[in-house]
Design a protein around this motif. Structure first.
Motif, PDB file in Angstrom:
ATOM      1  N   ASP A   1      32.197  38.100   8.721  1.00  0.00           N
ATOM      2  CA  ASP A   1      31.110  39.078   9.185  1.00  0.00           C
ATOM      3  C   ASP A   1      30.110  38.446  10.138  1.00  0.00           C
ATOM      4  O   ASP A   1      29.502  37.544   9.723  1.00  0.00           O
ATOM      5  CB  ASP A   1      30.434  39.628   7.762  1.00  0.00           C
ATOM      6  N   LEU A   2      29.734  38.720  11.301  1.00  0.00           N
ATOM      7  CA  LEU A   2      28.788  38.308  12.114  1.00  0.00           C
ATOM      8  C   LEU A   2      27.694  39.184  12.000  1.00  0.00           C
ATOM      9  O   LEU A   2      27.908  40.620  12.369  1.00  0.00           O
ATOM     10  CB  LEU A   2      29.468  38.192  13.642  1.00  0.00           C
ATOM     11  N   TYR A   3      26.579  38.702  11.954  1.00  0.00           N
ATOM     12  CA  TYR A   3      25.227  39.392  12.024  1.00  0.00           C
ATOM     13  C   TYR A   3      24.422  39.107  13.295  1.00  0.00           C
ATOM     14  O   TYR A   3      23.997  37.859  13.327  1.00  0.00           O
ATOM     15  CB  TYR A   3      24.641  39.343  10.827  1.00  0.00           C
ATOM     16  N   SER A   4      24.435  39.919  13.977  1.00  0.00           N
ATOM     17  CA  SER A   4      23.893  39.444  15.510  1.00  0.00           C
ATOM     18  C   SER A   4      22.414  39.398  15.328  1.00  0.00           C
ATOM     19  O   SER A   4      21.668  39.932  14.649  1.00  0.00           O
ATOM     20  CB  SER A   4      24.321  40.197  16.879  1.00  0.00           C
ATOM     21  N   ALA A   5      21.502  38.659  16.321  1.00  0.00           N
ATOM     22  CA  ALA A   5      20.084  38.705  16.322  1.00  0.00           C
ATOM     23  C   ALA A   5      19.474  40.181  16.773  1.00  0.00           C
ATOM     24  O   ALA A   5      18.604  40.404  16.515  1.00  0.00           O
ATOM     25  CB  ALA A   5      19.836  37.808  17.329  1.00  0.00           C
ATOM     26  N   ASP A   6      20.440  41.087  17.695  1.00  0.00           N
ATOM     27  CA  ASP A   6      19.886  42.208  17.884  1.00  0.00           C
ATOM     28  C   ASP A   6      20.342  43.460  16.829  1.00  0.00           C
ATOM     29  O   ASP A   6      20.040  44.624  16.963  1.00  0.00           O
ATOM     30  CB  ASP A   6      20.856  42.785  19.136  1.00  0.00           C
TER      31      ASP A   6
ATOM     32  N   ASN B   1      29.928  38.276  23.964  1.00  0.00           N
ATOM     33  CA  ASN B   1      29.909  37.292  25.177  1.00  0.00           C
ATOM     34  C   ASN B   1      29.270  36.164  24.611  1.00  0.00           C
ATOM     35  O   ASN B   1      28.378  36.015  23.830  1.00  0.00           O
ATOM     36  CB  ASN B   1      29.154  38.020  26.350  1.00  0.00           C
ATOM     37  N   GLY B   2      29.415  34.982  25.247  1.00  0.00           N
ATOM     38  CA  GLY B   2      28.828  33.805  24.871  1.00  0.00           C
ATOM     39  C   GLY B   2      29.976  32.560  25.095  1.00  0.00           C
ATOM     40  O   GLY B   2      30.959  32.905  24.572  1.00  0.00           O
ATOM     41  N   ASN B   3      29.472  31.458  25.244  1.00  0.00           N
ATOM     42  CA  ASN B   3      30.361  30.355  25.346  1.00  0.00           C
ATOM     43  C   ASN B   3      30.259  29.533  24.479  1.00  0.00           C
ATOM     44  O   ASN B   3      29.001  28.922  24.326  1.00  0.00           O
ATOM     45  CB  ASN B   3      30.037  29.754  26.917  1.00  0.00           C
ATOM     46  N   ASP B   4      30.945  29.245  23.588  1.00  0.00           N
ATOM     47  CA  ASP B   4      30.899  28.373  22.285  1.00  0.00           C
ATOM     48  C   ASP B   4      30.744  26.993  22.580  1.00  0.00           C
ATOM     49  O   ASP B   4      29.897  26.487  21.840  1.00  0.00           O
ATOM     50  CB  ASP B   4      32.084  28.565  21.400  1.00  0.00           C
ATOM     51  N   SER B   5      31.172  26.453  23.734  1.00  0.00           N
ATOM     52  CA  SER B   5      30.927  25.033  24.147  1.00  0.00           C
ATOM     53  C   SER B   5      29.585  24.621  24.566  1.00  0.00           C
ATOM     54  O   SER B   5      28.996  23.648  24.363  1.00  0.00           O
ATOM     55  CB  SER B   5      31.796  24.656  25.250  1.00  0.00           C
ATOM     56  N   ASP B   6      28.601  25.524  24.817  1.00  0.00           N
ATOM     57  CA  ASP B   6      27.415  25.215  25.519  1.00  0.00           C
ATOM     58  C   ASP B   6      26.234  26.050  24.327  1.00  0.00           C
ATOM     59  O   ASP B   6      25.162  26.346  24.745  1.00  0.00           O
ATOM     60  CB  ASP B   6      26.903  25.858  26.737  1.00  0.00           C
ATOM     61  N   ASN B   7      26.758  26.491  23.186  1.00  0.00           N
ATOM     62  CA  ASN B   7      26.007  27.160  22.138  1.00  0.00           C
ATOM     63  C   ASN B   7      25.659  28.578  22.289  1.00  0.00           C
ATOM     64  O   ASN B   7      24.635  28.903  21.622  1.00  0.00           O
ATOM     65  CB  ASN B   7      25.145  26.102  21.537  1.00  0.00           C
ATOM     66  N   THR B   8      25.704  29.064  23.368  1.00  0.00           N
ATOM     67  CA  THR B   8      25.235  30.405  23.742  1.00  0.00           C
ATOM     68  C   THR B   8      25.678  31.318  22.778  1.00  0.00           C
ATOM     69  O   THR B   8      24.731  32.288  22.451  1.00  0.00           O
ATOM     70  CB  THR B   8      25.448  30.761  25.173  1.00  0.00           C
ATOM     71  N   LEU B   9      26.555  31.252  22.489  1.00  0.00           N
ATOM     72  CA  LEU B   9      27.371  32.151  21.375  1.00  0.00           C
ATOM     73  C   LEU B   9      26.421  32.228  20.025  1.00  0.00           C
ATOM     74  O   LEU B   9      26.218  33.047  19.185  1.00  0.00           O
ATOM     75  CB  LEU B   9      28.888  31.918  20.978  1.00  0.00           C
ATOM     76  N   TRP B  10      26.334  30.826  19.723  1.00  0.00           N
ATOM     77  CA  TRP B  10      25.459  30.740  18.361  1.00  0.00           C
ATOM     78  C   TRP B  10      23.938  31.133  18.459  1.00  0.00           C
ATOM     79  O   TRP B  10      23.353  31.389  17.313  1.00  0.00           O
ATOM     80  CB  TRP B  10      25.599  29.012  18.165  1.00  0.00           C
ATOM     81  N   GLU B  11      23.338  31.216  19.656  1.00  0.00           N
ATOM     82  CA  GLU B  11      22.270  31.647  20.028  1.00  0.00           C
ATOM     83  C   GLU B  11      22.022  33.281  19.534  1.00  0.00           C
ATOM     84  O   GLU B  11      21.037  33.799  19.542  1.00  0.00           O
ATOM     85  CB  GLU B  11      21.691  31.305  21.087  1.00  0.00           C
ATOM     86  N   GLN B  12      23.266  33.789  19.755  1.00  0.00           N
ATOM     87  CA  GLN B  12      23.156  35.281  19.497  1.00  0.00           C
ATOM     88  C   GLN B  12      23.489  35.772  18.198  1.00  0.00           C
ATOM     89  O   GLN B  12      23.098  36.964  17.576  1.00  0.00           O
ATOM     90  CB  GLN B  12      24.434  36.167  20.236  1.00  0.00           C
TER      91      GLN B  12
ATOM     92  N   PHE C   1      26.075  32.710   5.319  1.00  0.00           N
ATOM     93  CA  PHE C   1      25.578  31.423   5.929  1.00  0.00           C
ATOM     94  C   PHE C   1      24.608  31.675   6.826  1.00  0.00           C
ATOM     95  O   PHE C   1      24.820  32.677   7.772  1.00  0.00           O
ATOM     96  CB  PHE C   1      26.811  30.493   6.528  1.00  0.00           C
ATOM     97  N   SER C   2      23.429  31.008   6.998  1.00  0.00           N
ATOM     98  CA  SER C   2      22.562  31.319   8.061  1.00  0.00           C
ATOM     99  C   SER C   2      22.578  30.222   9.291  1.00  0.00           C
ATOM    100  O   SER C   2      23.201  29.050   9.091  1.00  0.00           O
ATOM    101  CB  SER C   2      20.789  31.288   7.575  1.00  0.00           C
ATOM    102  N   VAL C   3      22.253  30.762  10.521  1.00  0.00           N
ATOM    103  CA  VAL C   3      22.536  29.768  11.572  1.00  0.00           C
ATOM    104  C   VAL C   3      20.930  29.384  12.262  1.00  0.00           C
ATOM    105  O   VAL C   3      20.122  30.385  12.472  1.00  0.00           O
ATOM    106  CB  VAL C   3      23.131  30.553  12.742  1.00  0.00           C
ATOM    107  N   ASP C   4      20.883  28.200  12.202  1.00  0.00           N
ATOM    108  CA  ASP C   4      19.645  27.727  13.089  1.00  0.00           C
ATOM    109  C   ASP C   4      20.104  26.982  14.330  1.00  0.00           C
ATOM    110  O   ASP C   4      20.433  25.706  14.346  1.00  0.00           O
ATOM    111  CB  ASP C   4      19.078  26.569  11.984  1.00  0.00           C
TER     112      ASP C   4
ATOM    113  N   SER D   1      36.873  45.726  14.993  1.00  0.00           N
ATOM    114  CA  SER D   1      35.849  46.496  14.309  1.00  0.00           C
ATOM    115  C   SER D   1      34.728  46.782  15.500  1.00  0.00           C
ATOM    116  O   SER D   1      34.432  46.069  16.342  1.00  0.00           O
ATOM    117  CB  SER D   1      35.250  45.865  13.253  1.00  0.00           C
ATOM    118  N   SER D   2      34.140  47.872  15.210  1.00  0.00           N
ATOM    119  CA  SER D   2      32.891  48.322  15.760  1.00  0.00           C
ATOM    120  C   SER D   2      31.705  47.660  15.434  1.00  0.00           C
ATOM    121  O   SER D   2      31.521  47.688  14.212  1.00  0.00           O
ATOM    122  CB  SER D   2      32.841  49.856  16.000  1.00  0.00           C
ATOM    123  N   PRO D   3      30.675  47.490  16.083  1.00  0.00           N
ATOM    124  CA  PRO D   3      29.321  47.137  15.600  1.00  0.00           C
ATOM    125  C   PRO D   3      28.797  48.193  14.853  1.00  0.00           C
ATOM    126  O   PRO D   3      29.007  49.282  14.948  1.00  0.00           O
ATOM    127  CB  PRO D   3      28.489  46.917  16.740  1.00  0.00           C
ATOM    128  N   SER D   4      28.116  48.073  13.616  1.00  0.00           N
ATOM    129  CA  SER D   4      27.575  48.780  12.528  1.00  0.00           C
ATOM    130  C   SER D   4      26.021  48.617  12.640  1.00  0.00           C
ATOM    131  O   SER D   4      25.447  47.362  12.904  1.00  0.00           O
ATOM    132  CB  SER D   4      28.217  48.981  11.301  1.00  0.00           C
TER     133      SER D   4
END
Length: 215
Positions: free
Chosen positions: A75-80, A134-145, A170-173, A212-215
């Motif tokens: 389960d991904l919880y995005s910043a938006d 969207n986001g590139n995992d290699s430069d951490n842009t994905l993790w920032e989302q 798990f929380s992401v810093d 899955s669609s975003p909820s």
């Protein structure tokens, strides 16, 4: 005293029999409760090999019997504020060298066995790819989302093949490059309502294009 016992022998016999019955009933309930606790499913999702995105997600079976791993969901919880739930499956090789649970992502986990589900980086990246983030995992842009994510493991346990879910958040810093497990630990999902939801997730996993669609 002996005269008293002789005169009241029938009544004393009834009392002693009743007390004995109560003692054995209580003892039986205690033994039954202990047996039930020993047979309870006890699985834990933990973090190993560091605290960053490359640390490993571990599944431990601390119960007395083996369990069967059916599937892993992220389960991904995005910043938006959006949430995405995606199954994460390991790629099958055309001619696999091993059919171990750790290699194929499904199969039995023996009692007191620990299984590596994979690095958190891979689990999150695979779920994000399926969710179309969207986001590139290699430069951490994905993790920032991503603000946080949850790992849900679906297993079958017990002689009646009961479906049970185990999940942990798990929380992401992203600024410090850390993944922090929820201090509440692993939550087991075994209620009827949860089981129905878990079965729907397993069915969806087998369907093509089950993003899955975003909820």
């Amino acid at each position: 005293m002996w005269q008293f016992i002789s005169e009241h022998a029938p009544a004393l016999t009834v009392i002693v029999t009743g007390v004995t019955l109560i003692v054995w009933t209580v003892y039986g309930q205690i033994m039954s409760a202990n047996q039930s606790r020993q047979l309870q499913t006890r699985v834990f999702i933990t973090q190993g090999n560091g605290s960053g995105p490359d640390s490993t997600c571990l599944l431990s079976n601390m119960g007395k019997e083996f369990v069967f791993l059916r599937g892993v969901f992220v389960d991904l919880y995005s910043a938006d504020g959006n949430q995405y739930t995606e199954p994460v499956e390991k790629e099958w090789q055309e001619q696999p060298t091993s059919y171990a649970t750790e290699d194929i992502g499904q199969g039995p986990i023996e009692a007191s066995q620990q299984l590596a589900l994979g690095p958190f980086r891979w689990l999150v990246a695979e779920a994000a790819r399926k969710a179309g983030l969207n986001g590139n995992d290699s430069d951490n842009t994905l993790w920032e989302q991503i603000e946080s994510f949850g790992i849900t493991v679906i297993i079958t346990a017990g002689p009646y093949e009961q479906i049970i879910g185990a999940e942990r958040r798990f929380s992401v810093d992203a600024s410090n490059g850390e993944v922090r497990p929820d201090p509440k630990g692993t939550r087991l999902r075994a209620a009827r309502r949860d089981v129905r939801s878990l079965k729907r997730q397993l069915r969806a996993m087998t369907e093509a294009g089950g993003t899955s669609s975003p909820s």
